[in-house]
Design a protein around this motif. Structure first.
Motif, PDB file in Angstrom:
ATOM      1  N   ASP A 232       2.703  -2.585   2.490  1.00  0.00           N
ATOM      2  CA  ASP A 232       2.786  -4.015   2.798  1.00  0.00           C
ATOM      3  C   ASP A 232       1.416  -4.647   2.575  1.00  0.00           C
ATOM      4  O   ASP A 232       0.391  -3.952   2.490  1.00  0.00           O
ATOM      5  CB  ASP A 232       3.232  -4.229   4.250  1.00  0.00           C
ATOM      6  N   PHE A 233       1.425  -5.987   2.463  1.00  0.00           N
ATOM      7  CA  PHE A 233       0.192  -6.762   2.312  1.00  0.00           C
ATOM      8  C   PHE A 233       0.218  -7.837   3.391  1.00  0.00           C
ATOM      9  O   PHE A 233       1.063  -8.735   3.358  1.00  0.00           O
ATOM     10  CB  PHE A 233       0.119  -7.400   0.919  1.00  0.00           C
ATOM     11  N   VAL A 234      -0.700  -7.715   4.368  1.00  0.00           N
ATOM     12  CA  VAL A 234      -0.781  -8.664   5.471  1.00  0.00           C
ATOM     13  C   VAL A 234      -1.938  -9.619   5.199  1.00  0.00           C
ATOM     14  O   VAL A 234      -3.108  -9.211   5.225  1.00  0.00           O
ATOM     15  CB  VAL A 234      -1.001  -7.942   6.818  1.00  0.00           C
ATOM     16  N   PRO A 235      -1.647 -10.897   4.901  1.00  0.00           N
ATOM     17  CA  PRO A 235      -2.737 -11.831   4.592  1.00  0.00           C
ATOM     18  C   PRO A 235      -3.471 -12.289   5.854  1.00  0.00           C
ATOM     19  O   PRO A 235      -2.855 -12.487   6.903  1.00  0.00           O
ATOM     20  CB  PRO A 235      -2.013 -12.997   3.912  1.00  0.00           C
TER      21      PRO A 235
ATOM     22  N   ASN B 264       6.665  -2.020  11.290  1.00  0.00           N
ATOM     23  CA  ASN B 264       8.082  -1.674  11.378  1.00  0.00           C
ATOM     24  C   ASN B 264       8.570  -0.963  10.127  1.00  0.00           C
ATOM     25  O   ASN B 264       9.549  -0.210  10.174  1.00  0.00           O
ATOM     26  CB  ASN B 264       8.926  -2.926  11.630  1.00  0.00           C
ATOM     27  N   ARG B 265       7.912  -1.212   9.003  1.00  0.00           N
ATOM     28  CA  ARG B 265       8.256  -0.489   7.780  1.00  0.00           C
ATOM     29  C   ARG B 265       8.025   1.007   7.972  1.00  0.00           C
ATOM     30  O   ARG B 265       8.729   1.842   7.395  1.00  0.00           O
ATOM     31  CB  ARG B 265       7.401  -0.991   6.618  1.00  0.00           C
TER      32      ARG B 265
ATOM     33  N   LEU C 205      10.445   4.760   0.371  1.00  0.00           N
ATOM     34  CA  LEU C 205      10.049   3.453   0.879  1.00  0.00           C
ATOM     35  C   LEU C 205       9.374   2.606  -0.190  1.00  0.00           C
ATOM     36  O   LEU C 205       9.476   1.381  -0.189  1.00  0.00           O
ATOM     37  CB  LEU C 205       9.099   3.607   2.070  1.00  0.00           C
ATOM     38  N   LEU C 206       8.665   3.259  -1.105  1.00  0.00           N
ATOM     39  CA  LEU C 206       7.892   2.531  -2.114  1.00  0.00           C
ATOM     40  C   LEU C 206       8.711   2.198  -3.351  1.00  0.00           C
ATOM     41  O   LEU C 206       8.469   1.182  -4.002  1.00  0.00           O
ATOM     42  CB  LEU C 206       6.670   3.357  -2.527  1.00  0.00           C
ATOM     43  N   LEU C 207       9.663   3.062  -3.694  1.00  0.00           N
ATOM     44  CA  LEU C 207      10.460   2.826  -4.895  1.00  0.00           C
ATOM     45  C   LEU C 207      11.490   1.732  -4.627  1.00  0.00           C
ATOM     46  O   LEU C 207      12.023   1.615  -3.527  1.00  0.00           O
ATOM     47  CB  LEU C 207      11.142   4.119  -5.337  1.00  0.00           C
ATOM     48  N   SER C 208      11.766   0.960  -5.635  1.00  0.00           N
ATOM     49  CA  SER C 208      12.626  -0.208  -5.472  1.00  0.00           C
ATOM     50  C   SER C 208      14.071   0.189  -5.240  1.00  0.00           C
ATOM     51  O   SER C 208      14.445   1.360  -5.280  1.00  0.00           O
ATOM     52  CB  SER C 208      12.523  -1.088  -6.713  1.00  0.00           C
ATOM     53  N   HIS C 209      14.907  -0.814  -5.034  1.00  0.00           N
ATOM     54  CA  HIS C 209      16.331  -0.583  -4.806  1.00  0.00           C
ATOM     55  C   HIS C 209      17.046  -0.140  -6.081  1.00  0.00           C
ATOM     56  O   HIS C 209      18.259   0.078  -6.064  1.00  0.00           O
ATOM     57  CB  HIS C 209      16.974  -1.851  -4.237  1.00  0.00           C
TER      58      HIS C 209
END
Length: 232
Positions: free
Chosen positions: A97-100, A113-114, A176-180
């Motif tokens: 994730d990227f939290v700004p 939560n991820r 978790l990192l690979l797309s759907h």
């Protein structure tokens, strides 16, 4: 949970530390704060971690120098940074994730939560997987990936050119990192959807995925129903 905070502003680091302790509670085993890239790289090399919280600007140092190494490791990485223009590049490297900045506890909890729920990203922006090879970091385009096989705490990456590479992340963490566009067909396999050619059912209720490459992979009994609905 063993967590490393890499942040050069002590005020922000203390805030992240407080929020992290509140959110992880008793599941937190260790929490370490480091404010320089070199120290962080040395710590990562010599310690077992589950999560790294990384700022991209560290006393003028570029957090991507650490990120390019970190994404090949077994832990997840969450970026906490004011450099919003670098979010896409960070996701392409495979961060969780990227939290700004500025951020509040709710936003940090959303990122954590991820980790807790093992929910896949909705961003589908990861384009690269980093592996350690011959003492160096090599970036592999996810577009070149056919399927992934779990190998204990590691994974084997099967590529479109017929080669296989080893990744330090477990199958659960890579999922978790690979797309759907990747499907979990078995406890030990993740397959890119557009690589699936057909599904076969053999005697004894054995289910198999046939890939366009000709590879045959097992389907878990609990996964067959969902796959059948999509492909048969």
């Amino acid at each position: 949970m063993n967590i490393l905070i890499v942040e050069d502003e002590s005020r922000i680091a203390k805030r992240i530390e407080r929020m992290t302790r509140d959110l992880f509670g008793n599941s937190l085993q260790s929490l370490t704060h480091i404010n320089t890239l070199n120290e962080a790289l040395a710590f990562i090399e010599n310690n077992t971690l589950d999560l790294v919280l990384l700022d991209l600007n560290l006393n003028g140092g570029d957090g991507f120098d650490l990120l390019s190494t970190a994404v090949a490791e077994s832990f997840h990485t969450i970026i906490i940074s004011a450099n919003k223009d670098q979010a896409l590049a960070a996701f392409e490297y495979g961060v969780l994730d990227f939290v700004p900045k500025p951020f509040n506890q709710d936003r940090l909890e959303q990122a954590f939560n991820r980790v807790f729920t093992k929910e896949k990203s909705e961003n589908d922006q990861a384009k690269l997987l980093a592996i350690k090879k011959r003492g160096r970091i090599q970036l592999i385009p996810i577009a070149d990936l056919r399927y992934v096989k779990g190998a204990g705490s590691y994974t084997e990456l099967y590529l479109t050119d017929g080669t296989t590479e080893l990744h330090d992340k477990s199958l659960e963490k890579l999922e978790l990192l690979l797309s759907h566009t990747f499907e979990r067909i078995h406890k030990s396999y993740l397959v890119k959807n557009d690589e699936i050619k057909e599904i076969k059912v053999s005697s004894g209720s054995k289910y198999t995925v046939v890939l366009k490459s000709g590879d045959l992979l097992p389907i878990g009994r609990t996964k067959y129903k969902d796959l059948k609905a999509k492909w048969v």
